[in-house]
Design an enzyme around this catalytic site. Structure first.
Site, PDB file in Angstrom:
ATOM      1  N   TRP A 103       1.558  -0.874  -0.062  1.00  0.00           N
ATOM      2  CA  TRP A 103       0.185  -0.426   0.234  1.00  0.00           C
ATOM      3  C   TRP A 103       1.013   1.345   0.240  1.00  0.00           C
ATOM      4  CZ3 TRP A 103      -4.318  -0.833  -2.008  1.00  0.00           C
ATOM      5  CH2 TRP A 103      -5.393  -1.875  -1.882  1.00  0.00           C
ATOM      6  N   ASP A 173      -2.354   6.190   6.180  1.00  0.00           N
ATOM      7  CA  ASP A 173      -3.227   4.994   6.170  1.00  0.00           C
ATOM      8  C   ASP A 173      -3.212   4.705   6.765  1.00  0.00           C
ATOM      9  OD1 ASP A 173      -5.097   3.391   4.716  1.00  0.00           O
ATOM     10  OD2 ASP A 173      -2.943   3.872   2.854  1.00  0.00           O
ATOM     11  N   LYS A 197     -12.717  -2.047   6.258  1.00  0.00           N
ATOM     12  CA  LYS A 197     -12.390  -3.477   6.798  1.00  0.00           C
ATOM     13  C   LYS A 197     -13.044  -2.595   8.214  1.00  0.00           C
ATOM     14  CE  LYS A 197      -9.262  -3.415   3.310  1.00  0.00           C
ATOM     15  NZ  LYS A 197      -8.298  -2.564   2.478  1.00  0.00           N
TER      16      LYS A 197
END
Ligand SMILES: *Cc1c(COP(=O)(O)O)cnc(C)c1O
Length: 363
Positions: A103, A173, A197
């Site tokens: 990511w 993040d 999530k």
């Protein structure tokens, strides 16, 4: 509940059953207004109330200080990889990036297009199976910001601590561990997370941004890509993901009913402990991630010898036994159990029992 499986998907992921039940109960007629949340105007009194209640819950749960704005945007966490440099980069002040996996790799690719940056810590040479260390990194006091990812969903690593970047804003993040534990929001300039999530359904991206940073961006930026516009319009510049925000609100109600982040974190610790202990005690499975770097959200494990046939068999037999979504990310293979907030302890216990039985038959 009959027919529902233990869901270990990495995202979109399991939601709390009481949330789904409440959404079902209110699906056709929200609060007696004669229509579904999906059918109502985003400018209606009912929706404005849903939005403000959701924001207020989030502020309470995460103790978000008043000098931070809370935004519910679209475009996924992935759009933030571009919006952040577009809005927060200051010319001649390279961004500093802590590189911990896929990511941050994707975020780096966008920074490459948009600004100057420097990777100040990376664990790429260790295949991201441990967290990069920032011990000994002298952060540049003139950097535009420091960028990191708190939980690496794919590799299964998670930071327990955050660097002290002084006056340089820290941007994180937190897509896969937001609301899994208490954090000190005041240590960050910007926190973002795709909802799917730990917060709600896909389609909503949460951004928590310190208000002074909102003014950094050029007004020439496309309107929809300016934090300024979304802050000024309280996430209502255009039609926001109304139903998704409503479900996020229900998830936040559930977190408070469960006892808030202290209770959630305690349960997350317990679930991760049970699962890692079983992996470490196993003769068949092992955990490839360095112990101090292990994630409490995404537990990555493998069959010894990285036997892919046996891993495949494990995934399909587990699914047949009501344990869904245990395949590792397609980029790394192996096995992964995502045990977000809404995943019950019983699911983890069922997985551990299944692993023991599988080992007995195949070990
Ligand atoms: C899932 C995930 C993303 C991507 O989210 P999208 O909403 O699909 O763009 C980004 N970062 C992390 C840490 C993730 O887990």
């Amino acid at each position: 509940m009959k027919g529902r499986v233990f869901n270990f998907n990495a995202g979109p992921a399991v939601l709390p059953l009481p949330v789904l039940e409440k959404a079902r109960e209110e699906l056709l007629n929200y609060g007696g207004c004669g229509m579904s949340v999906m059918e109502m105007s985003h400018r209606s009194k009912e929706f404005e109330e849903i939005l403000s209640r959701t924001e207020a819950s989030l502020r309470r749960i995460l103790r978000i200080p008043d000098d931070y704005a809370v935004l519910f945007l679209q475009g996924g966490a992935s759009l933030q990889f571009s919006m952040i440099p577009m809005n927060l980069y200051l010319k001649g002040q390279p961004v500093e990036i802590i590189h911990s996996g896929s990511w941050t790799e994707k975020a780096i690719a966008e920074h490459k297009k948009l600004c100057e940056y420097k990777i100040v810590a990376s664990s790429e040479s260790e295949k991201f199976l441990r967290l990069p260390s920032w011990q000994g990194v002298a952060f540049n006091p003139n950097a535009s910001y420091v960028y990191m990812c708190s939980n690496n969903t794919i590799f299964g690593t998670q930071f327990r601590e955050f660097p002290d970047t002084g006056n340089v804003p820290l941007v994180a993040d937190m897509s896969s561990d937001i609301l899994s534990r208490a954090i000190d929001v005041s240590r960050f300039g910007l926190i973002f997370a795709g909802a799917q999530k730990n917060l709600g359904p896909s389609g909503v991206t949460l951004v928590i941004i310190r208000k002074d940073l909102v003014e950094r961006a050029a007004k020439e930026l496309p309107t929809m890509l300016q934090y300024r516009i979304h802050v000024k319009n309280n996430s209502l510049y255009n039609t926001p993901p109304t139903f998704g925000i409503y479900v996020c609100g229900l998830v936040l109600d559930w977190i408070e009913a469960e006892g808030g982040l202290p209770a959630i974190e305690k349960r997350n610790d317990e679930k991760a402990r049970i699962l890692y202990e079983a992996i470490d005690a196993s003769g068949l499975f092992y955990g490839p991630v360095e112990k101090n770097s292990r994630s409490r959200m995404n537990v990555v494990f493998r069959v010894k010898g990285d036997n892919e046939d046996l891993e495949k068999k494990f995934v399909s037999e587990a699914a047949a036994a009501g344990l869904a979504g245990l395949k590792g990310h397609r980029s790394v293979g192996g096995l992964r159990a995502s045990i977000y907030n809404a995943h019950p302890v019983e699911g983890v216990r069922a997985l551990v029992d299944f692993m023991k039985e599988f080992e007995r038959k195949n070990g």
